[in-house]
Design a protein around this motif. Sequence first.
Motif, PDB file in Angstrom:
ATOM      1  N   THR A   1       0.837  -1.203   0.000  1.00  0.00           N
ATOM      2  CA  THR A   1       0.000   0.000   0.000  1.00  0.00           C
ATOM      3  C   THR A   1       0.874   1.256   0.000  1.00  0.00           C
ATOM      4  O   THR A   1       0.980   1.951  -1.005  1.00  0.00           O
ATOM      5  CB  THR A   1      -0.931   0.007   1.218  1.00  0.00           C
ATOM      6  N   VAL A   2       1.513   1.535   1.146  1.00  0.00           N
ATOM      7  CA  VAL A   2       2.420   2.679   1.295  1.00  0.00           C
ATOM      8  C   VAL A   2       3.590   2.210   2.166  1.00  0.00           C
ATOM      9  O   VAL A   2       3.563   1.095   2.687  1.00  0.00           O
ATOM     10  CB  VAL A   2       1.702   3.887   1.969  1.00  0.00           C
ATOM     11  N   TYR A   3       4.619   3.063   2.335  1.00  0.00           N
ATOM     12  CA  TYR A   3       5.704   2.714   3.263  1.00  0.00           C
ATOM     13  C   TYR A   3       5.193   2.792   4.697  1.00  0.00           C
ATOM     14  O   TYR A   3       4.429   3.703   5.046  1.00  0.00           O
ATOM     15  CB  TYR A   3       6.905   3.664   3.097  1.00  0.00           C
ATOM     16  N   GLY A   4       5.598   1.821   5.517  1.00  0.00           N
ATOM     17  CA  GLY A   4       5.233   1.819   6.926  1.00  0.00           C
ATOM     18  C   GLY A   4       6.449   2.167   7.774  1.00  0.00           C
ATOM     19  O   GLY A   4       7.593   1.973   7.356  1.00  0.00           O
TER      20      GLY A   4
ATOM     21  N   LEU B   1      -8.233  -5.459   9.693  1.00  0.00           N
ATOM     22  CA  LEU B   1      -9.424  -5.815  10.475  1.00  0.00           C
ATOM     23  C   LEU B   1      -9.306  -5.245  11.885  1.00  0.00           C
ATOM     24  O   LEU B   1      -8.241  -5.331  12.508  1.00  0.00           O
ATOM     25  CB  LEU B   1      -9.562  -7.339  10.565  1.00  0.00           C
ATOM     26  N   ILE B   2     -10.388  -4.664  12.382  1.00  0.00           N
ATOM     27  CA  ILE B   2     -10.448  -4.239  13.784  1.00  0.00           C
ATOM     28  C   ILE B   2     -11.145  -5.352  14.560  1.00  0.00           C
ATOM     29  O   ILE B   2     -12.288  -5.719  14.263  1.00  0.00           O
ATOM     30  CB  ILE B   2     -11.258  -2.931  13.951  1.00  0.00           C
ATOM     31  N   LEU B   3     -10.410  -5.899  15.554  1.00  0.00           N
ATOM     32  CA  LEU B   3     -10.889  -7.044  16.332  1.00  0.00           C
ATOM     33  C   LEU B   3     -10.656  -6.782  17.823  1.00  0.00           C
ATOM     34  O   LEU B   3      -9.838  -5.918  18.170  1.00  0.00           O
ATOM     35  CB  LEU B   3     -10.109  -8.305  15.916  1.00  0.00           C
TER      36      LEU B   3
ATOM     37  N   ASN C   1      -5.206   2.662  24.131  1.00  0.00           N
ATOM     38  CA  ASN C   1      -6.036   2.263  25.282  1.00  0.00           C
ATOM     39  C   ASN C   1      -7.387   1.678  24.909  1.00  0.00           C
ATOM     40  O   ASN C   1      -8.242   1.505  25.782  1.00  0.00           O
ATOM     41  CB  ASN C   1      -6.293   3.456  26.213  1.00  0.00           C
ATOM     42  N   GLN C   2      -7.612   1.418  23.618  1.00  0.00           N
ATOM     43  CA  GLN C   2      -8.907   0.854  23.229  1.00  0.00           C
ATOM     44  C   GLN C   2      -8.878  -0.667  23.425  1.00  0.00           C
ATOM     45  O   GLN C   2      -7.821  -1.278  23.419  1.00  0.00           O
ATOM     46  CB  GLN C   2      -9.211   1.179  21.769  1.00  0.00           C
ATOM     47  N   PRO C   3     -10.057  -1.279  23.571  1.00  0.00           N
ATOM     48  CA  PRO C   3     -10.103  -2.732  23.741  1.00  0.00           C
ATOM     49  C   PRO C   3      -9.960  -3.491  22.421  1.00  0.00           C
ATOM     50  O   PRO C   3     -10.030  -4.717  22.395  1.00  0.00           O
ATOM     51  CB  PRO C   3     -11.484  -2.968  24.354  1.00  0.00           C
TER      52      PRO C   3
ATOM     53  N   PRO D   1       2.486   2.535  11.313  1.00  0.00           N
ATOM     54  CA  PRO D   1       1.651   3.511  10.609  1.00  0.00           C
ATOM     55  C   PRO D   1       2.344   3.864   9.307  1.00  0.00           C
ATOM     56  O   PRO D   1       3.455   3.407   9.044  1.00  0.00           O
ATOM     57  CB  PRO D   1       1.650   4.703  11.558  1.00  0.00           C
ATOM     58  N   SER D   2       1.721   4.679   8.489  1.00  0.00           N
ATOM     59  CA  SER D   2       2.399   5.175   7.296  1.00  0.00           C
ATOM     60  C   SER D   2       3.610   6.006   7.732  1.00  0.00           C
ATOM     61  O   SER D   2       3.572   6.695   8.746  1.00  0.00           O
ATOM     62  CB  SER D   2       1.432   6.012   6.459  1.00  0.00           C
ATOM     63  N   ALA D   3       4.709   5.923   6.948  1.00  0.00           N
ATOM     64  CA  ALA D   3       5.996   6.496   7.371  1.00  0.00           C
ATOM     65  C   ALA D   3       6.134   7.954   6.937  1.00  0.00           C
ATOM     66  O   ALA D   3       7.113   8.327   6.289  1.00  0.00           O
ATOM     67  CB  ALA D   3       7.139   5.646   6.829  1.00  0.00           C
TER      68      ALA D   3
ATOM     69  N   GLU E   1      -3.487   3.545   1.335  1.00  0.00           N
ATOM     70  CA  GLU E   1      -3.403   2.647   2.474  1.00  0.00           C
ATOM     71  C   GLU E   1      -4.492   1.570   2.440  1.00  0.00           C
ATOM     72  O   GLU E   1      -5.422   1.620   1.637  1.00  0.00           O
ATOM     73  CB  GLU E   1      -3.519   3.438   3.794  1.00  0.00           C
ATOM     74  N   SER E   2      -4.364   0.647   3.384  1.00  0.00           N
ATOM     75  CA  SER E   2      -5.307  -0.469   3.445  1.00  0.00           C
ATOM     76  C   SER E   2      -6.721   0.014   3.787  1.00  0.00           C
ATOM     77  O   SER E   2      -6.914   1.064   4.393  1.00  0.00           O
ATOM     78  CB  SER E   2      -4.850  -1.477   4.507  1.00  0.00           C
ATOM     79  N   THR E   3      -7.683  -0.782   3.411  1.00  0.00           N
ATOM     80  CA  THR E   3      -9.081  -0.592   3.808  1.00  0.00           C
ATOM     81  C   THR E   3      -9.212  -1.045   5.266  1.00  0.00           C
ATOM     82  O   THR E   3      -8.737  -2.119   5.618  1.00  0.00           O
ATOM     83  CB  THR E   3      -9.995  -1.463   2.927  1.00  0.00           C
TER      84      THR E   3
ATOM     85  N   ALA F   1     -10.213   6.526  13.390  1.00  0.00           N
ATOM     86  CA  ALA F   1      -9.072   6.302  12.504  1.00  0.00           C
ATOM     87  C   ALA F   1      -8.580   7.680  12.073  1.00  0.00           C
ATOM     88  O   ALA F   1      -9.385   8.543  11.765  1.00  0.00           O
ATOM     89  CB  ALA F   1      -9.480   5.481  11.280  1.00  0.00           C
ATOM     90  N   SER F   2      -7.228   7.886  12.073  1.00  0.00           N
ATOM     91  CA  SER F   2      -6.733   9.240  11.787  1.00  0.00           C
ATOM     92  C   SER F   2      -7.082   9.638  10.368  1.00  0.00           C
ATOM     93  O   SER F   2      -7.209  10.811  10.047  1.00  0.00           O
ATOM     94  CB  SER F   2      -5.229   9.346  12.008  1.00  0.00           C
ATOM     95  N   GLY F   3      -7.221   8.628   9.514  1.00  0.00           N
ATOM     96  CA  GLY F   3      -7.698   8.896   8.158  1.00  0.00           C
ATOM     97  C   GLY F   3      -9.114   9.447   8.159  1.00  0.00           C
ATOM     98  O   GLY F   3      -9.633   9.810   7.115  1.00  0.00           O
TER      99      GLY F   3
END
Length: 347
Positions: A38-41, A102-104, A117-119, A145-147, A183-185, A229-231
């Motif tokens: 996707t992009v550089y991390g 995926l957010i899990l 601090n999120q679960p 994150p993206s670099a 970036e990723s979905t 999400a910062s995006g």
Amino acid sequence: MKKTRVLPVSALQPEPDRIQIASDILRAGGLVAFPTETVYGLGANALSESAVEGIFTAKGRPSTDPLIVHLPDVAELERVAIVNDPRIYALAERFWPGALTLILPKQPIVPAIVTANQPTVAVRVPSHPIALALLRHSGVPISAPSANRFSRPSPTSALHVLNDLDGRIECVLDGGSTPIGVESTILDLTRPQPTVLRAGGVPMESLRDLLPEVTFQHLRLKEGEIAPASGTLLKHYSPRVPVWLLEGSNSVQKLCELAQAHHQDGVRVGILADDATLELLADVPSVRVSLGQTDQHMAHRLFEGLRHLETVSDIIFVPPFSKEGLGLAVWDRLFRASEGRVIQTEN
Ligand code: TXA
Ligand code: MG
């Protein structure tokens, strides 16, 4: 100030000695930027709180913005996330390795700094050979994150990484330009209805094949509001000069008028558009950057185009384009790069 080491690496067959150097830096708690599809991390050992702290410092990123944990293989998933949903393996089977995050629910082993601090925890298995080699060789999950510096356009080449982070990180693996370019979905599976928080490299159309009930939440939060999400911040991915989007059937005409007026005032006008639209703007006094012909071309060239135009123009205009496929992710990045400045035109 750190000395940032630049290591050229083959994207097809990453050289083991270079991957070894980068793995050693990661395992010692340092920061390594590396290409993904996707992009550089900007990678750090995800299980080390102090290493992850370094990411936030280097990027100037607020600690309220959680990071994606990258894994070498779906087999590693249960180490960092609670896998209690059969849809997870169906999605992994279809889209991993690849541009889906995926957010899990998280496992306790993941430090709180990674998830703000999120679960929940964001996870993905990247497909880029250099990213996979680094994950396998280092043997640790990698937070990345993206670099880029926070709120700048994402980096799709090692040069972009150095422009933002030279002297702030230990190493960049230079594997050329990243194939997808956005970036990723991000798909949140912890909500009652599966929700895309950020459009990205896996188009909505492909996700709907597997998850017909998936929805897209187009958030435009202001700074200070808590962002999932910062995006999703209204101002993000921003070049150093203002961006204006045009919409509606009279966009080309309107853009010609605006460009003429700016040109007469001595303002250097930049235009970012697909090939067909650029042809219509051939006589406009401006620096024109092509986004190509297809949604894949547009995604691949987007951030490079913004980073180039900020160095040669004073204002950037973007005429309308198709939002199908990767076009939605491209539009979303441009909407935020422009901080929501859209000129509506109609005949
Ligand atoms: O393609 C990508 O996703 C790239 C490459 C390097 O993998 N990474 C990337 O990371 O774009 P970043 O940090 O720039 O964007 C990740 C987004 C952030 O906006 C963050 O807020 C969101 O993922 N995120 C991370 N953990 C989350 C969570 N637990 N819940 C909701 N959003 C989360
Ligand atoms: Mg980012």
